[in-house]
Every structure is written in C-alpha cells, then in structure tokens.
Design an enzyme around this catalytic site. Structure first.
Site, PDB file in Angstrom:
ATOM      1  N   LYS A 157       0.213  -9.821   0.075  1.00 55.72           N
ATOM      2  CA  LYS A 157       1.047  -8.733   0.594  1.00 55.72           C
ATOM      3  C   LYS A 157       1.873  -9.201   1.791  1.00 55.72           C
ATOM      4  O   LYS A 157       3.030  -8.821   1.941  1.00 55.72           O
ATOM      5  CB  LYS A 157       0.185  -7.523   0.957  1.00 55.72           C
ATOM      6  CG  LYS A 157      -0.296  -6.782  -0.277  1.00 55.72           C
ATOM      7  CD  LYS A 157      -1.035  -5.517   0.049  1.00 55.72           C
ATOM      8  CE  LYS A 157      -1.360  -4.761  -1.231  1.00 55.72           C
ATOM      9  NZ  LYS A 157      -2.134  -3.557  -1.002  1.00 55.72           N
ATOM     10  N   LYS A 159       3.351  -9.136 -10.075  1.00 52.09           N
ATOM     11  CA  LYS A 159       2.536  -7.941 -10.328  1.00 52.09           C
ATOM     12  C   LYS A 159       3.361  -6.677 -10.013  1.00 52.09           C
ATOM     13  O   LYS A 159       3.991  -6.617  -8.961  1.00 52.09           O
ATOM     14  CB  LYS A 159       1.301  -7.988  -9.406  1.00 52.09           C
ATOM     15  CG  LYS A 159       0.455  -6.732  -9.462  1.00 52.09           C
ATOM     16  CD  LYS A 159      -0.468  -6.589  -8.258  1.00 52.09           C
ATOM     17  CE  LYS A 159      -0.649  -5.121  -7.941  1.00 52.09           C
ATOM     18  NZ  LYS A 159      -1.491  -4.815  -6.813  1.00 52.09           N
ATOM     19  N   LYS A 171       3.877  -0.796  -6.066  1.00 53.73           N
ATOM     20  CA  LYS A 171       4.734   0.052  -5.247  1.00 53.73           C
ATOM     21  C   LYS A 171       5.196  -0.710  -4.008  1.00 53.73           C
ATOM     22  O   LYS A 171       6.279  -0.483  -3.498  1.00 53.73           O
ATOM     23  CB  LYS A 171       3.987   1.303  -4.804  1.00 53.73           C
ATOM     24  CG  LYS A 171       3.488   2.139  -5.942  1.00 53.73           C
ATOM     25  CD  LYS A 171       2.779   3.377  -5.408  1.00 53.73           C
ATOM     26  CE  LYS A 171       1.577   3.731  -6.255  1.00 53.73           C
ATOM     27  NZ  LYS A 171       0.346   3.059  -5.807  1.00 53.73           N
TER      28      LYS A 171
HETATM   29  P1  ADP Z   1       0.083  -0.421  -5.938  1.00 53.31           P
HETATM   30  O1  ADP Z   1      -0.129  -1.916  -5.877  1.00 53.31           O
HETATM   31  O2  ADP Z   1       1.238  -0.071  -6.790  1.00 53.31           O
HETATM   32  O3  ADP Z   1       0.175   0.223  -4.579  1.00 53.31           O
HETATM   33  P2  ADP Z   1      -2.546   0.739  -5.995  1.00 53.31           P
HETATM   34  O4  ADP Z   1      -3.054  -0.270  -5.027  1.00 53.31           O
HETATM   35  O5  ADP Z   1      -2.386   2.152  -5.547  1.00 53.31           O
HETATM   36  O6  ADP Z   1      -1.183   0.199  -6.632  1.00 53.31           O
HETATM   37  O7  ADP Z   1      -3.486   0.693  -7.262  1.00 53.31           O
HETATM   38  C1  ADP Z   1      -3.945   1.830  -7.941  1.00 53.31           C
HETATM   39  C2  ADP Z   1      -4.637   1.375  -9.189  1.00 53.31           C
HETATM   40  O8  ADP Z   1      -3.666   0.838 -10.108  1.00 53.31           O
HETATM   41  C3  ADP Z   1      -5.659   0.268  -8.950  1.00 53.31           C
HETATM   42  O9  ADP Z   1      -6.806   0.511  -9.731  1.00 53.31           O
HETATM   43  C4  ADP Z   1      -4.962  -0.976  -9.419  1.00 53.31           C
HETATM   44  O10 ADP Z   1      -5.879  -1.922  -9.927  1.00 53.31           O
HETATM   45  C5  ADP Z   1      -4.050  -0.465 -10.516  1.00 53.31           C
HETATM   46  N1  ADP Z   1      -2.846  -1.290 -10.594  1.00 53.31           N
HETATM   47  C6  ADP Z   1      -1.838  -1.326  -9.695  1.00 53.31           C
HETATM   48  N2  ADP Z   1      -0.888  -2.192 -10.075  1.00 53.31           N
HETATM   49  C7  ADP Z   1      -1.312  -2.749 -11.233  1.00 53.31           C
HETATM   50  C8  ADP Z   1      -0.759  -3.727 -12.128  1.00 53.31           C
HETATM   51  N3  ADP Z   1       0.416  -4.272 -11.905  1.00 53.31           N
HETATM   52  N4  ADP Z   1      -1.488  -4.061 -13.212  1.00 53.31           N
HETATM   53  C9  ADP Z   1      -2.707  -3.483 -13.461  1.00 53.31           C
HETATM   54  N5  ADP Z   1      -3.263  -2.548 -12.672  1.00 53.31           N
HETATM   55  C10 ADP Z   1      -2.581  -2.172 -11.565  1.00 53.31           C
END
Ligand code: ADP
Length: 342
Positions: free
Chosen positions: A125, A208, A211
């Site tokens: 990050k 990946k 958000k």
């Molecule tokens: P972000 O990285 O978009 O902020 P979050 O950290 O809120 O996402 O993750 C919420 C859920 O979505 C978690 O269980 C995470 O493992 C899943 N998730 C987020 N991005 C991905 C991705 N690119 N592929 C698979 N699972 C994901």
C-alpha cells in the site's frame, strides 16, 4: 508463557462464528464481490454471522469526512441490494462497537513491531502511494480485534487477505497461551475461508483490484462510466489477427468470473486462434457485467429512497454485535488483569 505453541483446539469443535469486514473506502467492486461478498451472502443464512463496515480501517486511506460518511452508507446499500438479509445475520458499522478498539490495544502488547514491519499488505500500500501512517501500519491488529471480539472462527475473505489473517491467528494463540488455562482457551484460532477457484482479481491496470488503487470496476457502475472502465482494461498490443494468450490477459481473468467452464474454453480457443480481438472480449465482458447485476442495481435504486431503513438495519446489527462482544471483552479484561471498578 509467550510462545505460539501449544496450539489451541481447532475452531471447528464449536459452532462456527462467521465474521468478515469490508472497507468503506470507495464503491464496492468486482474484486470485493467475487473475492468476498458472494461468500458472505452464501454463508450468512447458514451460520451465526457478523459483517462489519470497517470505517476505522478506511480512515487509513480516506481523508475526507464527507466521503467516509457517504461510503459507509454506500457499502450498506450494496450489501442489502445484493441480497443480505438482516433477519439472518448482523450487518453493522465497525465504530459502533467500541469493544473492538479496546481489544486492539490489548493485542498491541502481544505483538512486536518487527512482526508488523514484515506485513506485505502494508508495504504494497505504501508503494502504491498511500500515506505510511500508524493506522495503516497497525491495520492487521485492528483486523485481528475485529475478528476475535466476536469469537470469530471462520473468516470468508479474498485471496489477498491470507497474510493479514495470520495476525488474528497469532494473536488468538498468544492471548490464550499467556492468559488462559491450557485446557480452556478463550479465543478460537480463526480459519480463512477462501474460495479455491478465485485468486486475486485484477483491476483495470492488471494490479490487484482495490479501492485504494483507483483501478476498480464497480458492481454498480453503469452506462458510459462502466463502458469506459471496461474499455480501459490494460492488454498487450497483439494485433487483432494474431493468436493471443488468454492466461496472461486481464480481460480473460475477469471473463472467467462470469462464465462457466464450457464458455471459458470457447473464449480461450478464440483467443488462441487469432481474429478475436481484445475489443471483442471487452464487449462480451461489458454485457455480462450489465446482466449479472441488473436486479441488484434495481434493488439498490429502491433502497436509496429508504435511508431510515438502512440506518435501522445498521443499528440493530450493532446491537447484536455488542451483545456478542461484551461478554468476550469482560473475560479478556478479567483474564489480562485489567481492574474495572464499575
Ligand atoms: P479494497 O482493497 O478494495 O479496499 P477491502 O480491503 O475492503 O478491499 O476488502 C474487502 C474484501 O474483498 C476482503 O475480503 C478482500 O479479500 C476482498 N477483496 C478485495 N479486493 C480483492 C481482489 N482484487 N481479489 C479478491 N478479493 C478481493
């Protein structure tokens, strides 16, 4: 005793408690849906389940108060529109349960900073441009508190979260080993529940989908905004007529989420034969996204007109969550020697 051994009994000996969180740091996307949300929805009617909108976690990247507020309600709307049933499980806002941050402080004292420095998610990050603030650094400890405050034993997450979950497993064992009788551990050691066939879902730039990285395709994107995003997915520059490799293509990775094996094999054959361009693949993907979420999109529009209902769902969810967390925290305080005079 401060080692990670002996292991606590496996979580499966008691009825599973399913817990998982999602950040309100932007609109939910295909990675969230196929990596996590779909599992949340499958599991929430089968087991005791707690799903939280992790607004403290989102503060590590969202600086605007207005945006944080808006995203928090957006995530609630997304869950309800996609089929979350508040009669089956609890959906609530993380900061409505103060027991979680209390537990986080206790956990801070069980983990050396050198352990956190090895966190891959933190490094990634920061490399992606997020501010290296202490919140981001301590993110996995808050996540561990989120899980264990409810006695969570099963955590449906995407493949990207595997390492972060190790922190919750380590802290459960450390707390049990330091403060509990050997035959009566307080915390179950939580198990990740990761769908085997879904790996980390790529975003429009091939990293990946997240958000935090501005590379998402939203579950509820529509019209030109959706089209622009799909068309912007990065591909190589192999000309239309030439054969292409589906295995290295971001569009194909996303197409696989919406198609069965037979259709996947057909598309892969078209890629390899040549004459099938990335534009064709993107058009197919666009249509599939539009169709797949059409009903949920309509439901979301209805729910947008009912903000009081959404608030009620979150309030009731928080009540249920606190009822679960309070007695666990009471045990934590007693076991760890925190004297309370009230
Ligand atoms: P972000 O990285 O978009 O902020 P979050 O950290 O809120 O996402 O993750 C919420 C859920 O979505 C978690 O269980 C995470 O493992 C899943 N998730 C987020 N991005 C991905 C991705 N690119 N592929 C698979 N699972 C994901």
């Amino acid at each position: 005793m401060d080692s990670d051994a002996p292991p606590s009994p496996p979580a499966t000996e008691t009825a599973p408690v399913v817990v998982s969180g999602i950040q309100p740091s932007g609109r939910l996307h295909l990675g969230n849906y196929f990596g996590a949300l779909r599992q949340h929805l499958d599991l929430h009617s089968q087991h005791e389940a707690y799903y939280f909108i992790v607004n403290y976690h989102a503060m590590t990247s969202v600086q605007s108060a207005e945006q944080l507020r808006q995203h928090t309600f957006d995530v609630a709307l997304d869950y309800l529109a996609l089929g979350f049933d508040p009669n089956e499980a609890a959906l609530f806002i993380q900061s409505d349960v103060p027991e979680v941050t209390e537990l986080m402080w206790i956990f801070f004292n069980l983990i050396p900073t050198s352990h956190l420095e090895k966190g891959v998610a933190y490094k990634e990050k920061v490399e992606a441009g997020l501010s290296p603030n202490a919140g981001l650094f301590n993110y996995p400890v808050l996540q561990a508190a989120d899980i264990l405050a409810y006695g969570g034993s099963v955590v449906p997450v995407g493949a990207d979260q595997k390492q972060n979950l190790e922190m919750a497993r380590t802290l459960a064992r450390r707390f049990n080993n330091r403060f509990c009788p050997e035959d009566d551990p307080l915390f179950p050691v939580p198990e990740p529940h990761i769908l085997d066939h879904v790996s980390v879902i790529p975003g429009t730039d091939g990293q990946k989908m997240s958000k935090s990285y501005g590379n998402t395709i939203g579950i509820f994107d529509e019209g030109d905004a959706l089209k622009e995003k799909v068309m912007s997915i990065v591909t190589d520059s192999t000309p239309l007529d030439e054969p292409k490799d589906p295995e290295t293509c971001n569009v194909f990775a996303l197409l696989q989420l919406f198609t069965d094996e037979a259709r996947q094999a057909e598309i892969a054959k078209q890629y390899r034969a040549g004459g099938y361009g990335y534009g064709h693949a993107k058009q197919e993907l666009l249509g599939l996204i539009q169709d797949h979420f059409a009903d949920a999109r309509a439901r979301r529009k209805e729910l947008e007109q009912r903000p009081d209902y959404v608030r009620d769902v979150l309030r009731e969810g928080a009540k249920a969550a606190r009822t679960k967390a309070e007695p666990i925290l009471e045990q934590v305080r007693t076991l760890s020697g925190l004297v309370r005079t009230r």
